[in-house]
Design a protein around this motif. Structure first.
Motif, mmCIF file in Angstrom:
data_model
loop_
_atom_site.group_PDB
_atom_site.id
_atom_site.type_symbol
_atom_site.label_atom_id
_atom_site.label_comp_id
_atom_site.label_asym_id
_atom_site.label_seq_id
_atom_site.Cartn_x
_atom_site.Cartn_y
_atom_site.Cartn_z
ATOM 1 N N HIS A 149 32.543 -69.158 27.954
ATOM 2 C CA HIS A 149 32.853 -70.132 26.897
ATOM 3 C C HIS A 149 33.708 -69.555 25.779
ATOM 4 O O HIS A 149 34.490 -70.273 25.164
ATOM 5 C CB HIS A 149 31.565 -70.728 26.322
ATOM 6 C CG HIS A 149 30.948 -71.735 27.247
ATOM 7 N ND1 HIS A 149 30.192 -71.394 28.342
ATOM 8 C CD2 HIS A 149 31.035 -73.089 27.267
ATOM 9 C CE1 HIS A 149 29.817 -72.475 28.985
ATOM 10 N NE2 HIS A 149 30.314 -73.516 28.367
ATOM 11 N N ILE A 150 33.528 -68.253 25.499
ATOM 12 C CA ILE A 150 34.246 -67.665 24.359
ATOM 13 C C ILE A 150 35.361 -66.733 24.845
ATOM 14 O O ILE A 150 36.317 -66.482 24.126
ATOM 15 C CB ILE A 150 33.244 -66.934 23.419
ATOM 16 C CG1 ILE A 150 32.198 -67.947 22.905
ATOM 17 C CG2 ILE A 150 33.944 -66.239 22.262
ATOM 18 C CD1 ILE A 150 31.102 -67.359 22.048
ATOM 19 N N THR A 156 31.334 -60.660 19.502
ATOM 20 C CA THR A 156 30.784 -61.967 19.102
ATOM 21 C C THR A 156 29.540 -61.754 18.235
ATOM 22 O O THR A 156 28.928 -60.687 18.239
ATOM 23 C CB THR A 156 30.386 -62.827 20.320
ATOM 24 O OG1 THR A 156 29.427 -62.110 21.091
ATOM 25 C CG2 THR A 156 31.581 -63.172 21.183
ATOM 26 N N ASP A 222 28.719 -67.126 16.493
ATOM 27 C CA ASP A 222 29.377 -67.689 17.680
ATOM 28 C C ASP A 222 28.343 -68.404 18.530
ATOM 29 O O ASP A 222 28.657 -69.367 19.219
ATOM 30 C CB ASP A 222 30.041 -66.579 18.498
ATOM 31 C CG ASP A 222 31.188 -65.941 17.748
ATOM 32 O OD1 ASP A 222 32.230 -66.595 17.610
ATOM 33 O OD2 ASP A 222 31.013 -64.808 17.259
ATOM 34 N N ARG A 260 31.634 -74.570 12.827
ATOM 35 C CA ARG A 260 32.108 -75.403 13.938
ATOM 36 C C ARG A 260 32.284 -74.668 15.245
ATOM 37 O O ARG A 260 32.304 -75.286 16.307
ATOM 38 C CB ARG A 260 33.410 -76.091 13.531
ATOM 39 C CG ARG A 260 33.072 -77.251 12.607
ATOM 40 C CD ARG A 260 34.235 -77.899 11.980
ATOM 41 N NE ARG A 260 35.306 -78.240 12.904
ATOM 42 C CZ ARG A 260 36.407 -78.839 12.497
ATOM 43 N NH1 ARG A 260 36.540 -79.171 11.240
ATOM 44 N NH2 ARG A 260 37.364 -79.104 13.355
ATOM 45 N N LYS A 261 32.449 -73.351 15.152
ATOM 46 C CA LYS A 261 32.679 -72.641 16.422
ATOM 47 C C LYS A 261 31.373 -72.286 17.145
ATOM 48 O O LYS A 261 31.389 -71.829 18.276
ATOM 49 C CB LYS A 261 33.517 -71.386 16.183
ATOM 50 C CG LYS A 261 32.816 -70.233 15.483
ATOM 51 C CD LYS A 261 33.747 -69.015 15.519
ATOM 52 C CE LYS A 261 33.144 -67.697 15.184
ATOM 53 N NZ LYS A 261 32.696 -67.354 13.900
ATOM 54 N N TYR A 263 28.100 -72.208 19.300
ATOM 55 C CA TYR A 263 27.422 -72.842 20.441
ATOM 56 C C TYR A 263 25.915 -72.711 20.262
ATOM 57 O O TYR A 263 25.445 -71.768 19.615
ATOM 58 C CB TYR A 263 27.801 -72.134 21.748
ATOM 59 C CG TYR A 263 29.206 -72.402 22.209
ATOM 60 C CD1 TYR A 263 29.539 -73.608 22.816
ATOM 61 C CD2 TYR A 263 30.210 -71.437 22.059
ATOM 62 C CE1 TYR A 263 30.834 -73.846 23.262
ATOM 63 C CE2 TYR A 263 31.499 -71.670 22.496
ATOM 64 C CZ TYR A 263 31.803 -72.881 23.099
ATOM 65 O OH TYR A 263 33.075 -73.113 23.533
ATOM 66 N N TYR A 285 28.010 -79.069 21.422
ATOM 67 C CA TYR A 285 28.066 -77.604 21.303
ATOM 68 C C TYR A 285 26.927 -76.909 22.051
ATOM 69 O O TYR A 285 26.835 -75.686 22.074
ATOM 70 C CB TYR A 285 28.089 -77.178 19.822
ATOM 71 C CG TYR A 285 26.989 -77.788 18.972
ATOM 72 C CD1 TYR A 285 25.668 -77.401 19.126
ATOM 73 C CD2 TYR A 285 27.287 -78.758 18.002
ATOM 74 C CE1 TYR A 285 24.655 -77.949 18.355
ATOM 75 C CE2 TYR A 285 26.280 -79.325 17.227
ATOM 76 C CZ TYR A 285 24.964 -78.912 17.409
ATOM 77 O OH TYR A 285 23.966 -79.476 16.659
#
Ligand code: CP
Ligand code: NVA
Length: 309
Positions: A149-150, A156, A222, A260-261, A263, A285
């Motif tokens: 996903h990232i 992270t 993250d 917002r980023k 998950y 998310y």
């Protein structure tokens, strides 16, 4: 000792970074192969696995059994009432018998010593499918999910909110090998094992924080990660824990603070409305289902590694 030739998969930090990342690469590769509909890759053909469960399970049982059979092997489920580990028979005897039938043993147990004993006495690979202390297959699947996903795990920020339990110990042991920023926000008195935190910090690989402040912890995350407040074997403490853990629920407001980023991840099973709201699990998310799916792919790669493929 970090060693790519180890017989068993018991703790993530038994392996070096190269080996862990190689296993994760392999997981992605074999996942793509299986997803493409390819069904001629059968390295486990003629091989058998026994799976010992002294605790309940859905994901671990079904993902191991399905994965092993998709790669050509046959898996045998042994539930809590079948072999009654330690009651009907001693662990060291079980280990020495099963390894004469099976090529690999997977086990989910209470006491961590039981998985260590199985590994010590079995001459075949033993895979840890969760103990009271850790859950390495879960965190390998989580790492795979983060990479998908990232794009990368390194660098992270993973923020775990809740009980300092077996899941946290495996996150800490991963952080001892691969560099990322790991934060555990837990109520006072429910911190992860001190020695494990020390071990992860001493490795000098990752930034590790243990805090009681969830709002501060999730800034810039993250991933925000949650697990049940009362693990298997602690269910009689559930009511008490609900009081102590108030304020440690992952809800929409906390996810908003994360940014917002971020998950949302959870190893599942989840108690909606307790450690996490229904709205968070169902939000765009939330990646809990791809995460659960990756159990199978991560474990396939672990077994391929242990069996020399
Ligand atoms: N996450 C996990 O290990 O799920 P099960 O308890 O259903 O196996
Ligand atoms: N901490 C939880 C994880 C379940 C997969 C437990 O041990 O019950």
């Amino acid at each position: 000792k970090a060693n790519s030739e180890l017989k068993d998969f018991l703790h993530i930090n038994d392996f070096d970074k190269d080996t862990i990342l190689k296993i994760l690469d392999r997981a992605a590769e074999v996942k793509a192969l299986l997803k493409s509909g390819e069904n001629t890759y059968l390295p486990f053909k003629g091989k058998t696995m026994s799976m010992i469960f002294t605790k309940p399970s859905m994901r671990t049982r079904v993902s191991f059994e399905t994965g092993f059979s998709l790669l050509g092997g046959h898996a045998i489920y042994l539930g809590p009432n079948d072999i009654q580990m330690g009651k009907r028979e001693e662990t060291r005897d079980i280990a020495r018998v099963l390894c004469r039938y099976n090529d690999i043993i997977m086990a989910r147990v209470f006491a961590h010593q039981d998985i260590l004993d199985l590994a010590k006495y079995a001459t075949v690979p033993v895979v840890n499918g969760l103990t009271d202390y850790n859950h390495p297959c879960q965190i390998m699947a989580d790492a795979l999910t983060i990479i998908e996903h990232i794009g990368h795990l390194e660098g992270t920020k993973v923020v775990y909110v809740g009980d300092g339990n077996n899941i946290v110990h495996s996150w800490l042991l991963l952080a001892a090998v691969v560099p990322f920023h790991f934060v555990c926000a837990c109520p006072e008195g429910f911190e992860p094992d001190k020695e494990t935190v020390e071990k992860a910090r001493k490795a000098g690989i990752s930034k590790i924080e243990i805090t009681n402040d969830t709002k501060e912890a999730v800034q810039g995350a993250d991933v925000v990660y949650s697990d049940v407040w009362a693990s298997m074997g602690q269910k009689e403490e559930a009511e008490h824990r609900r009081k102590v853990f108030k304020g440690f629920q992952v809800d929409e407001a906390l996810m908003k603070l994360a940014g917002r980023k971020a998950y949302f991840m959870h190893c599942l099973p989840a108690e909606r409305g307790i450690e996490v709201t229904d709205g968070v699990i169902e939000a765009p998310y939330s990646i809990v289902f791809p995460q659960a799916e990756n159990r199978m792919h991560a474990q396939n790669a672990i077994m391929l590694h242990l069996l020399g493929f």
